[in-house]
Design a protein around this motif. Structure first.
Motif, PDB file in Angstrom:
ATOM      1  N   THR A  64     -10.294   5.500  14.652  1.00 35.57           N
ATOM      2  CA  THR A  64      -9.453   6.578  14.112  1.00 35.57           C
ATOM      3  C   THR A  64     -10.248   7.424  13.118  1.00 35.57           C
ATOM      4  O   THR A  64     -10.117   8.652  13.110  1.00 35.57           O
ATOM      5  CB  THR A  64      -8.182   6.054  13.393  1.00 35.57           C
ATOM      6  N   ASN A  65     -11.098   6.756  12.303  1.00 31.43           N
ATOM      7  CA  ASN A  65     -11.932   7.529  11.380  1.00 31.43           C
ATOM      8  C   ASN A  65     -12.846   8.490  12.126  1.00 31.43           C
ATOM      9  O   ASN A  65     -13.079   9.608  11.682  1.00 31.43           O
ATOM     10  CB  ASN A  65     -12.792   6.605  10.522  1.00 31.43           C
ATOM     11  N   SER A 109     -11.017  11.574  12.954  1.00 32.71           N
ATOM     12  CA  SER A 109     -10.841  12.445  11.769  1.00 32.71           C
ATOM     13  C   SER A 109     -12.151  13.144  11.425  1.00 32.71           C
ATOM     14  O   SER A 109     -12.146  14.316  11.047  1.00 32.71           O
ATOM     15  CB  SER A 109     -10.380  11.680  10.541  1.00 32.71           C
ATOM     16  N   LEU A 116      -8.042  19.918   3.300  1.00 31.22           N
ATOM     17  CA  LEU A 116      -7.674  18.496   3.309  1.00 31.22           C
ATOM     18  C   LEU A 116      -6.396  18.241   2.526  1.00 31.22           C
ATOM     19  O   LEU A 116      -5.575  17.412   2.899  1.00 31.22           O
ATOM     20  CB  LEU A 116      -8.813  17.649   2.733  1.00 31.22           C
ATOM     21  N   ALA A 124      -3.421  19.366   4.526  1.00 32.32           N
ATOM     22  CA  ALA A 124      -3.168  18.456   5.648  1.00 32.32           C
ATOM     23  C   ALA A 124      -2.751  17.068   5.173  1.00 32.32           C
ATOM     24  O   ALA A 124      -2.352  16.239   5.989  1.00 32.32           O
ATOM     25  CB  ALA A 124      -4.415  18.361   6.521  1.00 32.32           C
ATOM     26  N   SER A 125      -2.835  16.816   3.853  1.00 28.90           N
ATOM     27  CA  SER A 125      -2.669  15.438   3.392  1.00 28.90           C
ATOM     28  C   SER A 125      -1.298  14.805   3.687  1.00 28.90           C
ATOM     29  O   SER A 125      -1.244  13.620   3.992  1.00 28.90           O
ATOM     30  CB  SER A 125      -3.065  15.309   1.916  1.00 28.90           C
ATOM     31  N   ARG A 185      -1.646  13.717   7.351  1.00 35.43           N
ATOM     32  CA  ARG A 185      -2.607  12.615   7.442  1.00 35.43           C
ATOM     33  C   ARG A 185      -1.999  11.356   6.865  1.00 35.43           C
ATOM     34  O   ARG A 185      -2.126  10.262   7.404  1.00 35.43           O
ATOM     35  CB  ARG A 185      -3.876  12.960   6.655  1.00 35.43           C
ATOM     36  N   GLY A 198      -1.519   8.124   9.176  1.00 37.45           N
ATOM     37  CA  GLY A 198      -2.476   7.064   8.841  1.00 37.45           C
ATOM     38  C   GLY A 198      -1.810   5.857   8.193  1.00 37.45           C
ATOM     39  O   GLY A 198      -2.087   4.709   8.558  1.00 37.45           O
TER      40      GLY A 198
END
Ligand SMILES: [Zn+2]
Length: 414
Positions: free
Chosen positions: A284-285, A288, A328, A331-332, A335, A339
């Motif tokens: 998954t990382n 991203s 970022l 989008a946090s 995410r 996540g």
């Protein structure tokens, strides 16, 4: 146009942070779940509520000052002005922007860090850090953070100059290796800040080795880290890829938990290993990272973004600032929701694995003790859990563990 959009986005991000902090502030007003009533005594709970209020207030003040500083840096095009003090070489232009960003963060953060670690946490018995350790930690974090960031931006910049759009592939391949290497050398990296001794011979060592061995793992090292030099909070790590594992225990957790409870904590970690969570995380990382590189590439090619903020041409340092402070952050929430949801499912599964080995009750009592000594928030707002919690709330975890303990008991009775 870019100019106003960025300023508006920064303001929205600030309001979002403030909203989250205020929600957190109010959690002491919410009732404690029934299954957590025995974690704090009445006196301890009052103490926790006071501590919580003070530490969140501190975060609110810090986020307001950070917002004002960031807003000024963008609104008055300070990044470009500061970079123009350096000569036109790519490396120097990037240095100017990164230096300014790190210097502002450091100067604002250091006072708050000092008050949190050396005053507030000490007052509540969470920190025992000496001033020398505090300064050394701050300096090490700054140097490592700055070195890694500056190095990485320069690498991307030169790759872009050299390869054009092909830089996407090269940077992606490099990052995949980089993240893998970092995860493999976590124990070595920890030695920069901590002393790490081998766990002494005895029951704990034998039982941990047996646990790992029975589940098909080879133990490379069981290390004990001297966290007690800094704080009373406990933690444990289980790192390494594939069959070979390194276990790291904080000495504080050894003092607080019984041998049974410590083995239970590691049976949870073995559960993560059995479910291949490290590899899933890595995959998954990787996705991203690829997305991040694609966005960086779009930003690098978006020339008016730089000219609108006073630069003559693309500045890779400024690309990084826009990426980290704006993209970022915006989008946090998304995410965080995705996540953390995946992570919370993995945590339940690891708890279930510990229960299947018969460690349910010991794990539950370990978690309760750690919640107490870490001064955990027992009843966070559901929205905060949705956005920020990589682990289920303590109440939900205990409910799940006890339901498995019951099933196991019924199986025995049949
Ligand atoms: Zn876990």
């Amino acid at each position: 146009m870019n100019y106003y959009i960025v300023l508006i986005l920064i303001a929205i991000i600030f309001i979002y942070h403030l909203f989250i902090l205020i929600l957190r502030m109010n959690s002491s007003k919410r009732p404690i779940p029934d299954n957590l009533k025995d974690i704090y005594s009445e006196v301890e709970y009052e103490k926790w509520a006071k501590y919580h209020k003070k530490s969140v207030s501190l975060e609110i003040i810090e986020s307001i000052i950070k917002f004002i500083a960031l807003f000024i840096l963008f609104a008055f095009k300070v990044y470009a002005k500061f970079a123009s003090l350096f000569n036109g070489e790519l490396a120097n232009q990037v240095l100017g922007v990164v230096l300014l960003s790190f210097a502002t963060d450091f100067l604002i953060g250091i006072g708050f860090d000092y008050y949190k670690v050396m005053v507030l946490d000490k007052e509540y018995g969470l920190s025992v850090t000496k001033i020398g350790t505090f300064i050394a930690d701050e300096v090490k974090d700054l140097v490592i953070g700055f070195g890694l960031t500056y190095g990485l931006i320069l690498f991307i910049g030169y790759m872009h100059k050299l390869l054009g759009d092909w830089m996407i592939l090269v940077v992606f391949a490099f990052m995949l290796v980089f993240v893998l290497v970092i995860s493999l050398i976590v124990p070595t990296l920890m030695k920069i800040k901590y002393r790490c001794d081998d766990l002494e011979e005895g029951e704990l060592r034998t039982r941990l080795l047996d646990l790992l061995h029975d589940n098909g793992y080879e133990v490379r090292k069981i290390g004990v880290i001297n966290q007690s030099k800094r704080s009373t909070t406990g933690n444990a790590l289980f790192t390494g890829m594939g069959k070979f594992k390194t276990i790291i225990l904080f000495d504080t957790i050894i003092d607080q938990l019984s041998t049974d409870e410590l083995v239970a904590v590691f049976s949870h970690e073995v559960g993560h290993g059995k479910h291949k969570d490290t590899i899933k995380n890595y995959l998954t990382n990787s996705i991203s990272i690829l997305l991040l590189i694609l966005v960086s590439w779009l930003l690098i090619n978006y020339n008016s973004l730089y000219t609108d903020f006073g630069f003559e041409t693309v500045n890779y340092g400024f690309t990084f600032i826009i990426l980290s402070e704006v993209i970022l952050e915006i989008a946090s929430p998304i995410r965080g929701i995705i996540g953390n949801k995946i992570s919370r499912i993995a945590e339940y599964n690891a708890d279930n694995f510990a229960c299947s080995l018969g460690y349910g009750e010991a794990l539950a009592s370990a978690l309760k003790k750690l919640s107490n000594s870490n001064m955990a928030d027992l009843n966070p707002h559901p929205l905060i859990v949705l956005l920020k919690y990589s682990h289920p709330t303590m109440s939900d975890r205990l409910k799940n563990i006890y339901s498995h303990v019951l099933i196991k008991q019924e199986e025995k009775n049949d």
